[in-house]
Motif scaffolding. Structure first.
Motif, mmCIF file in Angstrom:
data_model
loop_
_atom_site.group_PDB
_atom_site.id
_atom_site.type_symbol
_atom_site.label_atom_id
_atom_site.label_comp_id
_atom_site.label_asym_id
_atom_site.label_seq_id
_atom_site.Cartn_x
_atom_site.Cartn_y
_atom_site.Cartn_z
ATOM 1 N N LEU A 17 0.827 -1.211 0.000
ATOM 2 C CA LEU A 17 0.000 0.000 0.000
ATOM 3 C C LEU A 17 0.860 1.259 0.000
ATOM 4 O O LEU A 17 0.632 2.185 -0.790
ATOM 5 C CB LEU A 17 -0.943 0.016 1.201
ATOM 6 C CG LEU A 17 -2.175 -0.858 1.117
ATOM 7 C CD1 LEU A 17 -2.889 -0.913 2.469
ATOM 8 C CD2 LEU A 17 -3.121 -0.331 0.049
ATOM 9 N N VAL B 293 1.099 3.943 -3.161
ATOM 10 C CA VAL B 293 0.753 5.361 -3.054
ATOM 11 C C VAL B 293 1.980 6.247 -3.258
ATOM 12 O O VAL B 293 1.866 7.361 -3.781
ATOM 13 C CB VAL B 293 0.012 5.680 -1.728
ATOM 14 C CG1 VAL B 293 0.963 5.820 -0.552
ATOM 15 C CG2 VAL B 293 -0.843 6.926 -1.880
ATOM 16 N N THR B 294 3.158 5.752 -2.899
ATOM 17 C CA THR B 294 4.387 6.511 -3.160
ATOM 18 C C THR B 294 4.616 6.622 -4.665
ATOM 19 O O THR B 294 4.876 7.719 -5.179
ATOM 20 C CB THR B 294 5.598 5.839 -2.468
ATOM 21 O OG1 THR B 294 5.363 5.799 -1.056
ATOM 22 C CG2 THR B 294 6.886 6.589 -2.759
ATOM 23 N N TYR C 79 2.342 6.245 -7.018
ATOM 24 C CA TYR C 79 1.234 7.041 -7.558
ATOM 25 C C TYR C 79 1.504 8.538 -7.378
ATOM 26 O O TYR C 79 1.274 9.332 -8.297
ATOM 27 C CB TYR C 79 -0.076 6.637 -6.876
ATOM 28 C CG TYR C 79 -1.259 7.450 -7.314
ATOM 29 C CD1 TYR C 79 -1.821 7.268 -8.565
ATOM 30 C CD2 TYR C 79 -1.815 8.415 -6.479
ATOM 31 C CE1 TYR C 79 -2.907 8.020 -8.983
ATOM 32 C CE2 TYR C 79 -2.900 9.168 -6.875
ATOM 33 C CZ TYR C 79 -3.436 8.974 -8.127
ATOM 34 O OH TYR C 79 -4.505 9.724 -8.531
ATOM 35 N N THR C 80 1.993 8.916 -6.210
ATOM 36 C CA THR C 80 2.275 10.330 -5.934
ATOM 37 C C THR C 80 3.392 10.838 -6.842
ATOM 38 O O THR C 80 3.299 11.937 -7.400
ATOM 39 C CB THR C 80 2.649 10.526 -4.447
ATOM 40 O OG1 THR C 80 1.574 10.045 -3.635
ATOM 41 C CG2 THR C 80 2.910 11.990 -4.129
ATOM 42 N N LEU D 199 4.422 11.143 3.166
ATOM 43 C CA LEU D 199 4.916 9.820 2.749
ATOM 44 C C LEU D 199 6.124 9.394 3.591
ATOM 45 O O LEU D 199 6.211 8.237 4.013
ATOM 46 C CB LEU D 199 5.290 9.830 1.265
ATOM 47 C CG LEU D 199 4.118 9.821 0.298
ATOM 48 C CD1 LEU D 199 4.606 10.101 -1.120
ATOM 49 C CD2 LEU D 199 3.380 8.507 0.368
ATOM 50 N N SER E 105 -1.564 5.698 3.526
ATOM 51 C CA SER E 105 -1.745 5.532 2.081
ATOM 52 C C SER E 105 -3.069 6.128 1.627
ATOM 53 O O SER E 105 -3.139 6.843 0.624
ATOM 54 C CB SER E 105 -1.694 4.041 1.714
ATOM 55 O OG SER E 105 -0.448 3.503 2.061
ATOM 56 N N TYR E 106 -4.113 5.831 2.369
ATOM 57 C CA TYR E 106 -5.459 6.321 2.070
ATOM 58 C C TYR E 106 -5.494 7.847 2.113
ATOM 59 O O TYR E 106 -6.032 8.506 1.220
ATOM 60 C CB TYR E 106 -6.398 5.711 3.120
ATOM 61 C CG TYR E 106 -7.866 5.810 2.854
ATOM 62 C CD1 TYR E 106 -8.456 5.061 1.846
ATOM 63 C CD2 TYR E 106 -8.677 6.610 3.650
ATOM 64 C CE1 TYR E 106 -9.818 5.120 1.619
ATOM 65 C CE2 TYR E 106 -10.038 6.678 3.433
ATOM 66 C CZ TYR E 106 -10.611 5.933 2.419
ATOM 67 O OH TYR E 106 -11.955 6.006 2.193
ATOM 68 N N VAL F 62 -2.931 10.026 1.879
ATOM 69 C CA VAL F 62 -2.129 10.619 0.803
ATOM 70 C C VAL F 62 -2.871 10.515 -0.527
ATOM 71 O O VAL F 62 -2.896 11.474 -1.307
ATOM 72 C CB VAL F 62 -0.734 9.958 0.709
ATOM 73 C CG1 VAL F 62 0.006 10.394 -0.551
ATOM 74 C CG2 VAL F 62 0.086 10.290 1.942
ATOM 75 N N PHE F 63 -3.497 9.379 -0.791
ATOM 76 C CA PHE F 63 -4.244 9.212 -2.038
ATOM 77 C C PHE F 63 -5.326 10.285 -2.166
ATOM 78 O O PHE F 63 -5.457 10.926 -3.213
ATOM 79 C CB PHE F 63 -4.865 7.813 -2.105
ATOM 80 C CG PHE F 63 -5.688 7.586 -3.334
ATOM 81 C CD1 PHE F 63 -5.079 7.322 -4.547
ATOM 82 C CD2 PHE F 63 -7.072 7.656 -3.286
ATOM 83 C CE1 PHE F 63 -5.834 7.123 -5.706
ATOM 84 C CE2 PHE F 63 -7.833 7.465 -4.426
ATOM 85 C CZ PHE F 63 -7.212 7.197 -5.637
ATOM 86 N N LYS G 146 -5.583 13.587 -4.782
ATOM 87 C CA LYS G 146 -6.793 13.858 -5.558
ATOM 88 C C LYS G 146 -7.435 15.202 -5.185
ATOM 89 O O LYS G 146 -8.327 15.668 -5.862
ATOM 90 C CB LYS G 146 -7.827 12.746 -5.343
ATOM 91 C CG LYS G 146 -7.433 11.410 -5.906
ATOM 92 C CD LYS G 146 -7.556 11.445 -7.391
ATOM 93 C CE LYS G 146 -7.547 10.056 -7.974
ATOM 94 N NZ LYS G 146 -7.641 10.108 -9.420
#
Length: 154
Positions: free
Chosen positions: A19, A23-24, A26-27, A61, A115-116, A118-119, A123
């Motif tokens: 996770l 997210v890392t 993705y960022t 992060l 993770s949640y 940061v996601f 957004k």
């Protein structure tokens, strides 16, 4: 990872790692498209109530990774655990098993929540209303259940 970890301990660790890694990545991939101001704090209802530069996502992060790695390291060294009960030859394995499970659940929960968060910050969205209360219930519920189990197995 310590040989005393059971398959579900390893799964929680792996899922938390994946996770945070996802997210890392993705960022990093999305960084150029992220708004210049992003939510940096959410109230208990999940509403963004503070904003900052998108570089603050990097700090979030880093905090997530430091907590994850720190808990993983602490979890692998039972000698440093403050068990709250006297550890004897008779109860050692049970006490360490309870604490190992508690640390694995908390490590996963923290990785998942970071993770949640940061996601949703990437957004530019608020968190769902149930996110923070659910996280707190998991964290404090895990701690309370573990303490009760420790007291019963002292």
């Amino acid at each position: 990872m310590n040989k005393n970890y059971k398959w579900y301990h390893r799964m929680m660790f792996i899922m938390g790692f994946l996770l945070l890694a996802a997210v890392t990545i993705y960022t990093i991939v999305s960084y150029g498209n992220i708004e210049s101001d992003v939510p940096t704090h959410f109230n208990v209802l999940g509403e963004a109530d503070a904003f900052g530069n998108k570089s603050s996502l990097i700090m979030l992060l880093i905090m997530g990774w430091v907590l994850f790695v720190g808990l993983a390291v602490i979890g692998s060294v039972p000698a440093v655990w403050n068990t709250g009960v006297e550890v004897t030859e008779k109860n050692r394995e049970k006490v360490y098993s309870i604490l190992r499970t508690m640390l694995c659940v908390l490590t996963f929960a923290i990785a998942a929540f970071f993770s949640y968060t940061v996601f949703f910050a990437v957004k530019g969205m608020s968190l769902p209303t149930v996110a923070t209360p659910a996280f707190l219930i998991v964290v404090f519920g895990t701690i309370i259940i573990s303490i009760v189990r420790l007291v019963r197995n002292r």
